[in-house]
Write an enzyme that holds these catalytic residues in place. Structure first.
Site, short mmCIF file in Angstrom:
data_model
loop_
_atom_site.label_atom_id
_atom_site.label_comp_id
_atom_site.label_asym_id
_atom_site.label_seq_id
_atom_site.Cartn_x
_atom_site.Cartn_y
_atom_site.Cartn_z
N THR A 162 -74.48 -7.21 -34.52
CA THR A 162 -75.09 -8.54 -34.65
C THR A 162 -75.27 -9.17 -33.28
O THR A 162 -76.35 -9.66 -32.95
CB THR A 162 -74.20 -9.43 -35.55
OG1 THR A 162 -74.08 -8.81 -36.83
CG2 THR A 162 -74.78 -10.83 -35.70
N GLN A 189 -78.06 1.79 -37.96
CA GLN A 189 -77.86 2.73 -39.07
C GLN A 189 -78.11 4.19 -38.70
O GLN A 189 -77.98 5.06 -39.57
CB GLN A 189 -78.78 2.36 -40.25
CG GLN A 189 -78.25 1.22 -41.09
CD GLN A 189 -76.89 1.52 -41.75
OE1 GLN A 189 -76.51 2.68 -41.97
NE2 GLN A 189 -76.14 0.48 -42.05
N SER A 230 -73.70 -0.12 -33.41
CA SER A 230 -72.40 -0.67 -33.78
C SER A 230 -71.47 0.47 -34.16
O SER A 230 -71.85 1.37 -34.92
CB SER A 230 -72.57 -1.61 -34.98
OG SER A 230 -71.32 -2.09 -35.39
N HIS A 275 -68.71 0.68 -35.98
CA HIS A 275 -68.09 0.86 -37.30
C HIS A 275 -68.98 1.54 -38.33
O HIS A 275 -68.53 1.89 -39.42
CB HIS A 275 -67.50 -0.46 -37.83
CG HIS A 275 -68.48 -1.43 -38.40
ND1 HIS A 275 -68.71 -1.54 -39.75
CD2 HIS A 275 -69.27 -2.36 -37.81
CE1 HIS A 275 -69.61 -2.51 -39.96
NE2 HIS A 275 -69.96 -3.01 -38.80
N CYS A 305 -73.53 -8.20 -46.56
CA CYS A 305 -73.61 -9.58 -46.08
C CYS A 305 -74.21 -10.51 -47.12
O CYS A 305 -74.00 -11.71 -47.09
CB CYS A 305 -74.45 -9.64 -44.82
SG CYS A 305 -74.21 -8.23 -43.76
C1 LIG Z 1 -74.26 -3.22 -40.00
C2 LIG Z 1 -75.58 -3.53 -39.39
C3 LIG Z 1 -75.70 -4.52 -38.41
C4 LIG Z 1 -74.55 -5.40 -37.99
O1 LIG Z 1 -73.60 -4.73 -37.23
P1 LIG Z 1 -72.16 -5.43 -37.08
O2 LIG Z 1 -71.46 -4.60 -36.06
O3 LIG Z 1 -71.53 -5.37 -38.42
O4 LIG Z 1 -72.42 -6.81 -36.61
C5 LIG Z 1 -76.95 -4.74 -37.85
N1 LIG Z 1 -78.01 -4.02 -38.23
C6 LIG Z 1 -77.93 -3.05 -39.16
C7 LIG Z 1 -79.15 -2.28 -39.51
C8 LIG Z 1 -76.71 -2.79 -39.78
O5 LIG Z 1 -76.65 -1.85 -40.71
#
Ligand SMILES: *Cc1c(COP(=O)(O)O)cnc(C)c1O
Length: 396
Positions: free
Chosen positions: A75, A181, A201, A203, A327
């Site tokens: 984010t 993703q 990201s 996680h 979310c």
């Molecule tokens: C999960 C996700 C995010 C957000 O990432 P966070 O580390 O949870 O803030 C942004 N874009 C996409 C496409 C996501 O799947």
């Protein structure tokens, strides 16, 4: 509920942290707790680990380590890229993004609209795909940045970002892509993609929550979003989240080494899951084109069923899945992605996302294929059944 009774089919929401990743990060939560910016050797050894982690994450996307800024999450990376494009080009107040972005982009875009910026929201068709010509047409003299995700978190639809990047380059407009993703699911190469900014990201790639990166192409000016100390070459203040950076590096290394092997297995499992569902349940439709689509994702609408009720009954069987993005769960509104694709509210409300990872097993898919037909039949047997009545039932 303990881990053995969990059937986890929600890997686009978050992923299990790999045991090797936990092992790699532990020393930095125990004995190696120095500040990587400190001048003494107790800090410098930690600084070296951060540098190595940066190299590994850079290698994942074929970037130079100096082009990597560690952030707190995907984010933040998205917000920081768009913020930088706007603040480094003060005369430009227009941005282009899509109607199907992650809420990180949607909400930020909406807040910019309130602050006097203009946003063009590119629509998608029934298959979830966009038309690159519309982006081409939308670019203006005052366009600061175009931001299009590499792949959609809800449907798995893959967008033609290389083509979009080329258009942006030819028009002299910056291009950002939210690639959160894609690691472990697609090969990423910023050199051939020619993006100016790219977000990831950890996680979503078997590393902990709360760590991300923003790639900023060499030569592209960057204005910090989080201001403070001189960390990250003065591009992002805040003492380094060392253990998580090391974890991200390890996860990137593992993903690179086993991508081809993992991906084939994941795709075979996903396809078996979809086939099993289509063979045993009537009135199911797939959301998002068959191709190009991420190999791990399946978004299915169950006619005459409410996703909220399906998810509650799946949960009762230990199965984790989601409707739309995590979310937006808890809200009764249908997914903005499915709505943008033109699904009827009824079909959008009946959509369930099932997403796999390299840790997904045949046992998990078998369990889903055994339970889901019963659940759908049960819900359809009582057409007035709502999320509330399913809640009552789940409590019994
Ligand atoms: C999960 C996700 C995010 C957000 O990432 P966070 O580390 O949870 O803030 C942004 N874009 C996409 C496409 C996501 O799947």
């Amino acid at each position: 509920m303990n881990e053995e009774s969990i059937y986890y089919l929600d890997n686009n929401a978050t992923t299990r942290v790999a045991p090797e990743v936990v092992e790699a990060m532990l020393p930095f939560l125990t004995e190696q707790w120095g500040n990587p910016s400190s001048a003494y050797s107790f800090g410098k050894t930690v600084g070296k680990a951060v540098a190595e982690a940066r190299e590994k994450v850079a290698a994942l996307i074929n970037a130079n380590p100096r082009e990597i800024i560690f952030t707190s999450c995907g984010t933040e990376s998205n917000n920081a890229a768009i913020n930088s494009a706007l603040t480094s080009q003060p005369g430009k107040r227009h941005l282009i993004t899509t109607a199907v972005e992650h809420s990180a982009n949607i909400k930020f875009g909406e807040s910019l609209e309130k602050r006097g910026c203009e946003v063009t929201w590119i629509p998608v068709d029934r298959a979830g795909q966009l038309d690159v010509h519309e982006i081409h047409e939308a670019i203006r003299e005052d366009t600061a940045v175009v931001s299009v995700m590499t792949a959609n978190n809800e449907t798995g639809v893959i967008y033609p970002v290389e083509e979009i990047a080329a258009i942006c380059r030819s028009k002299g407009v910056l291009f950002h892509t939210d690639a959160v993703q894609t690691p472990g699911k697609l090969k990423l190469d910023v050199k051939s993609m020619e993006a100016d900014y790219l977000s990831l990201s950890a996680h979503k790639l078997h590393a902990p929550k709360g760590i991300g990166i923003l790639y900023v192409r060499k030569g592209v000016s960057f204005q910090p979003y989080v201001m403070g100390g001189e960390q990250e070459q003065g591009r992002r203040g805040g003492t380094e989240n060392v253990a998580s950076m090391v974890a991200f590096g390890k996860a990137a290394e593992i993903a690179m080494a086993s991508l081809d092997k993992d991906l084939g297995r994941i795709k075979a499992l996903r396809d078996r899951m979809e086939e099993g569902i289509f063979n045993t349940i009537e009135g199911v439709s797939r959301n998002g084109a068959k191709k190009p689509r991420l190999a791990n994702t399946s978004n299915l609408s169950f006619a005459n069923c409410e996703a909220g009720a399906i998810l509650l009954l799946l949960d009762r069987e230990g199965i984790c899945a989601s409707s739309g993005s995590a979310c937006t769960t808890g809200s009764l509104a249908p997914s903005h992605v499915l709505t943008a694709m033109g699904l009827t509210p009824e079909l959008a409300m009946g959509a369930v996302r099932l997403s796999l990872s390299k840790y997904s097993t045949d046992k998990e898919i078998d369990h889903l294929l055994e339970k889901l037909p019963e659940i759908i039949a049960k819900l359809r047997g009582n057409p007035t059944k709502t999320t509330e009545s399913a809640t009552q039932e789940a409590k019994r």
